[in-house]
Design an enzyme around this catalytic site. Structure first.
Site, PDB file in Angstrom:
ATOM      1  N   GLY A  12       0.787  -1.241   0.000  1.00 24.01           N
ATOM      2  CA  GLY A  12       0.000   0.000   0.000  1.00 24.01           C
ATOM      3  C   GLY A  12       0.811   1.279   0.000  1.00 24.01           C
ATOM      4  O   GLY A  12       0.330   2.310   0.463  1.00 24.01           O
ATOM      5  N   ASN A  14       1.501   3.007  -2.615  1.00 29.09           N
ATOM      6  CA  ASN A  14       0.759   3.927  -3.495  1.00 29.09           C
ATOM      7  C   ASN A  14      -0.480   4.468  -2.795  1.00 29.09           C
ATOM      8  O   ASN A  14      -0.805   5.650  -2.932  1.00 29.09           O
ATOM      9  CB  ASN A  14       0.370   3.227  -4.804  1.00 29.09           C
ATOM     10  CG  ASN A  14       1.505   3.247  -5.803  1.00 29.09           C
ATOM     11  OD1 ASN A  14       1.859   4.289  -6.337  1.00 29.09           O
ATOM     12  ND2 ASN A  14       2.118   2.083  -6.025  1.00 29.09           N
ATOM     13  N   MET A  89      -4.622  -7.343  -6.653  1.00 22.87           N
ATOM     14  CA  MET A  89      -4.166  -8.535  -7.384  1.00 22.87           C
ATOM     15  C   MET A  89      -5.273  -9.334  -8.067  1.00 22.87           C
ATOM     16  O   MET A  89      -5.032 -10.453  -8.488  1.00 22.87           O
ATOM     17  CB  MET A  89      -3.389  -9.450  -6.432  1.00 22.87           C
ATOM     18  CG  MET A  89      -2.087  -8.859  -5.929  1.00 22.87           C
ATOM     19  SD  MET A  89      -0.982  -8.415  -7.274  1.00 22.87           S
ATOM     20  CE  MET A  89      -0.523 -10.049  -7.830  1.00 22.87           C
ATOM     21  N   LEU A  92     -10.790  -7.553 -12.518  1.00 22.57           N
ATOM     22  CA  LEU A  92     -12.198  -7.270 -12.240  1.00 22.57           C
ATOM     23  C   LEU A  92     -13.069  -7.552 -13.458  1.00 22.57           C
ATOM     24  O   LEU A  92     -12.608  -7.463 -14.598  1.00 22.57           O
ATOM     25  CB  LEU A  92     -12.350  -5.806 -11.821  1.00 22.57           C
ATOM     26  CG  LEU A  92     -11.707  -5.495 -10.461  1.00 22.57           C
ATOM     27  CD1 LEU A  92     -11.565  -3.989 -10.272  1.00 22.57           C
ATOM     28  CD2 LEU A  92     -12.505  -6.115  -9.318  1.00 22.57           C
ATOM     29  N   ASN A 106      -5.686   2.420 -12.789  1.00 26.34           N
ATOM     30  CA  ASN A 106      -4.692   1.523 -12.170  1.00 26.34           C
ATOM     31  C   ASN A 106      -3.303   2.077 -12.441  1.00 26.34           C
ATOM     32  O   ASN A 106      -3.088   2.807 -13.410  1.00 26.34           O
ATOM     33  CB  ASN A 106      -4.806   0.126 -12.794  1.00 26.34           C
ATOM     34  CG  ASN A 106      -3.786  -0.844 -12.223  1.00 26.34           C
ATOM     35  OD1 ASN A 106      -3.577  -0.915 -11.011  1.00 26.34           O
ATOM     36  ND2 ASN A 106      -3.122  -1.599 -13.092  1.00 26.34           N
ATOM     37  N   HIS A 108       0.683   0.787 -13.091  1.00 29.50           N
ATOM     38  CA  HIS A 108       1.469  -0.397 -13.452  1.00 29.50           C
ATOM     39  C   HIS A 108       2.955  -0.015 -13.446  1.00 29.50           C
ATOM     40  O   HIS A 108       3.312   1.051 -13.947  1.00 29.50           O
ATOM     41  CB  HIS A 108       1.043  -0.882 -14.845  1.00 29.50           C
ATOM     42  CG  HIS A 108       1.749  -2.129 -15.264  1.00 29.50           C
ATOM     43  ND1 HIS A 108       1.417  -3.376 -14.774  1.00 29.50           N
ATOM     44  CD2 HIS A 108       2.790  -2.318 -16.109  1.00 29.50           C
ATOM     45  CE1 HIS A 108       2.228  -4.276 -15.309  1.00 29.50           C
ATOM     46  NE2 HIS A 108       3.071  -3.663 -16.132  1.00 29.50           N
TER      47      HIS A 108
END
Ligand code: GRF
Length: 202
Positions: A12, A14, A89, A92, A106, A108
């Site tokens: 966590g 981020n 992880m 969806l 998101n 990456h």
């Protein structure tokens, strides 16, 4: 004030950068919910310390679509406007990503569309970048759809790959750049959404 949910599974860091950016009023929004797919995730501690509501939702035996519906119901109950994935992880389902289209993003740890897709997460990404001989890596914030690392790219930030880099040292440099890029993109997204709403209601 836009209500943000952050979906996590791990450390966590981020999430922390988003929490800090909201509390410094850099991001004009409020993190109203943190959902973790893993009970022991350190991200949950960070959220609790910031007095943010948390939920642990494990997928267990649920299908992808059932799991996504479960999450979606919680997001709707809390009237969440924007969803940020930060080390989440689970892929969806379309039910959720369609509902939040344009409002779910998101981060990456590489320059998409390279080094993304199924199985490309964590240290593996940086190992691949180094073994491919890339001179530049970085991070990407993108819209989320039902496929891995596939939605429209919003913004990338480059970082150099150094001669003696190990996957670990590269991952640390990339992570620092993530902590700069993610709050910036979230802020811009919120401002753009508000501008569109203003024009629509004017
Ligand atoms: C980050 O590298 C992010 O790009 C990826 O997962 C990692 C999560 O790290 N999606 P943290 O949990 O935010 O520290």
């Amino acid at each position: 004030m836009k209500k943000i949910a952050v979906l996590v599974s791990g450390n966590g860091s981020n999430l922390q950068s988003l929490i800090d950016s909201c509390s410094e009023d850099y991001i004009p929004g409020k993190i109203a919910l943190v959902i973790s797919s893993r009970p022991g995730a350190y991200a949950l501690k960070r959220a609790e310390e910031a007095s943010i509501d948390t939920l642990v939702l494990q997928r267990g035996d649920l299908s992808r679509s059932e799991y996504s519906d479960l999450i979606l119901n919680h997001l709707k109950n809390k009237k969440i406007d924007i969803v940020c994935l930060a080390g989440f992880m689970q892929r969806l389902g379309k039910n959720l990503t369609d509902f939040y289209r344009g409002r779910i993003i998101n981060i990456h740890p590489a320059l998409l569309p390279k080094f993304g897709g199924k199985g490309m997460y964590g240290i593996k990404v940086h190992r691949e970048v180094i073994s491919s001989g890339e001179k530049v890596s970085g991070c990407t914030v993108h819209h989320v759809d039902q496929f891995y690392d596939h939605g429209q790219i919003i913004k990338k930030k480059e970082v150099p790959v150094k001669k003696n880099d190990t996957p670990r040292s590269l991952s640390e440099r990339v992570l620092e750049s993530e902590h700069q890029l993610y709050p910036r993109v979230l802020k811009e997204l919120i401002l753009n959404l508000e501008k569109k709403e203003f024009i629509k209601n004017d």
